[in-house]
Design an enzyme around this catalytic site. Sequence first.
Site, mmCIF file in Angstrom:
data_model
loop_
_atom_site.group_PDB
_atom_site.id
_atom_site.type_symbol
_atom_site.label_atom_id
_atom_site.label_comp_id
_atom_site.label_asym_id
_atom_site.label_seq_id
_atom_site.Cartn_x
_atom_site.Cartn_y
_atom_site.Cartn_z
ATOM 1 C CE LYS A 15 26.528 -2.407 -50.763
ATOM 2 N NZ LYS A 15 27.272 -2.755 -49.553
ATOM 3 N NE ARG A 90 24.917 1.954 -45.981
ATOM 4 C CZ ARG A 90 25.721 2.013 -47.031
ATOM 5 N NH1 ARG A 90 25.283 2.475 -48.166
ATOM 6 N NH2 ARG A 90 26.955 1.592 -46.936
ATOM 7 N NE ARG A 127 36.394 -1.414 -49.511
ATOM 8 C CZ ARG A 127 35.084 -1.314 -49.333
ATOM 9 N NH1 ARG A 127 34.263 -1.991 -50.102
ATOM 10 N NH2 ARG A 127 34.593 -0.579 -48.366
ATOM 11 N NE ARG A 161 35.181 3.241 -48.454
ATOM 12 C CZ ARG A 161 34.004 2.670 -48.670
ATOM 13 N NH1 ARG A 161 33.756 2.125 -49.836
ATOM 14 N NH2 ARG A 161 33.083 2.636 -47.746
ATOM 15 N NE ARG A 172 32.059 1.078 -43.764
ATOM 16 C CZ ARG A 172 33.092 0.548 -44.423
ATOM 17 N NH1 ARG A 172 34.281 0.503 -43.867
ATOM 18 N NH2 ARG A 172 32.925 0.055 -45.615
HETATM 19 P P1 ADP Z 1 30.089 0.317 -47.755
HETATM 20 O O1 ADP Z 1 31.386 -0.254 -48.190
HETATM 21 O O2 ADP Z 1 30.003 0.483 -46.253
HETATM 22 O O3 ADP Z 1 28.908 -0.377 -48.363
HETATM 23 P P2 ADP Z 1 29.424 2.862 -49.130
HETATM 24 O O4 ADP Z 1 30.463 3.364 -50.055
HETATM 25 O O5 ADP Z 1 28.159 2.350 -49.699
HETATM 26 O O6 ADP Z 1 30.166 1.807 -48.210
HETATM 27 O O7 ADP Z 1 29.033 4.015 -48.057
HETATM 28 C C1 ADP Z 1 30.023 4.656 -47.271
HETATM 29 C C2 ADP Z 1 29.358 5.485 -46.199
HETATM 30 O O8 ADP Z 1 28.511 6.480 -46.795
HETATM 31 C C3 ADP Z 1 28.447 4.723 -45.233
HETATM 32 O O9 ADP Z 1 29.155 4.127 -44.178
HETATM 33 C C4 ADP Z 1 27.520 5.861 -44.745
HETATM 34 O O10 ADP Z 1 28.167 6.673 -43.801
HETATM 35 C C5 ADP Z 1 27.333 6.690 -46.017
HETATM 36 N N1 ADP Z 1 26.146 6.282 -46.807
HETATM 37 C C6 ADP Z 1 26.137 5.822 -48.089
HETATM 38 N N2 ADP Z 1 24.887 5.553 -48.512
HETATM 39 C C7 ADP Z 1 24.071 5.824 -47.465
HETATM 40 C C8 ADP Z 1 22.654 5.725 -47.247
HETATM 41 N N3 ADP Z 1 21.836 5.276 -48.225
HETATM 42 N N4 ADP Z 1 22.167 6.081 -46.028
HETATM 43 C C9 ADP Z 1 22.974 6.531 -45.063
HETATM 44 N N5 ADP Z 1 24.305 6.646 -45.192
HETATM 45 C C10 ADP Z 1 24.865 6.297 -46.366
#
Ligand code: ADP
Length: 231
Positions: A15, A90, A127, A161, A172
């Site tokens: 994404k 989300r 990653r 990360r 996750r």
């Molecule tokens: P991923 O690689 O899991 O898609 P992101 O960088 O989008 O990772 O998000 C990392 C973390 O930030 C998530 O695991 C969550 O804890 C938090 N997070 C990000 N966006 C949201 C959201 N819209 N609602 C709830 N938690 C979020």
Amino acid sequence: MSLNIVMIGPPGAGKGTQAERLTRAYGIPKISTGEILREAVSAQTPLGLQVGETIAAGSLVSDDIMIRVAEERLARPDVAAGVILDGFPRTVVQARALDAMMEGRGPIIPIVIVVPEDEIARRLVQRRVCADCGATYGAFGPTGAPDAGRCARCGGMLVQRKDDDDQVIRQRLHVFEEITAPLVEFYRTRPTFASIDGRQPPARVTEDLRAAVEAGMAVARNDGRGKKGRA
Ligand code: ADP
């Protein structure tokens, strides 16, 4: 009419990388809620202190907090012509809140990138991200990490990360299946909805995404003229 793209997909679906490409293609900003939160954590702002543990555990930050973060960001003038949302909404609660925020701004084009779980797990352990600028490097295809372990953009150190460790990845993925996958059902009936095969090489995924965006815009234009019917 603004161009509002919502990218949905499991962690590691690509994404972020694809949102970056769409940003360049359409000249509209990308908002990554994950990046906003990670920056807040490293700057130790009140928001960062509040969400640090949740992110480290691979759980979702509360809807209240996330809706506030999104509202604040979407109130800034740079998103007037449109926005690419990566990581928000989300949950269905967040998606409903987004509909309210977008009222009068033009339709949402929701696009889901589908990747099977075993492929995701493989990608995430490989990653790396830049410790300085946050750029992401996958160990797959042309976005692979530079050999020197340094960021190609700013020269910063590439690190894993914190939430890309085996156990947190599993959590996750579980959260995605349980909480975020229903979002796809929430959006599926919208005429602008599209689903894309994320196992393809990144350039092909970008092509499919652009086709989905063009199709979504065409549908939105027709809806704007009052033609609601669709095949
Ligand atoms: P991923 O690689 O899991 O898609 P992101 O960088 O989008 O990772 O998000 C990392 C973390 O930030 C998530 O695991 C969550 O804890 C938090 N997070 C990000 N966006 C949201 C959201 N819209 N609602 C709830 N938690 C979020």
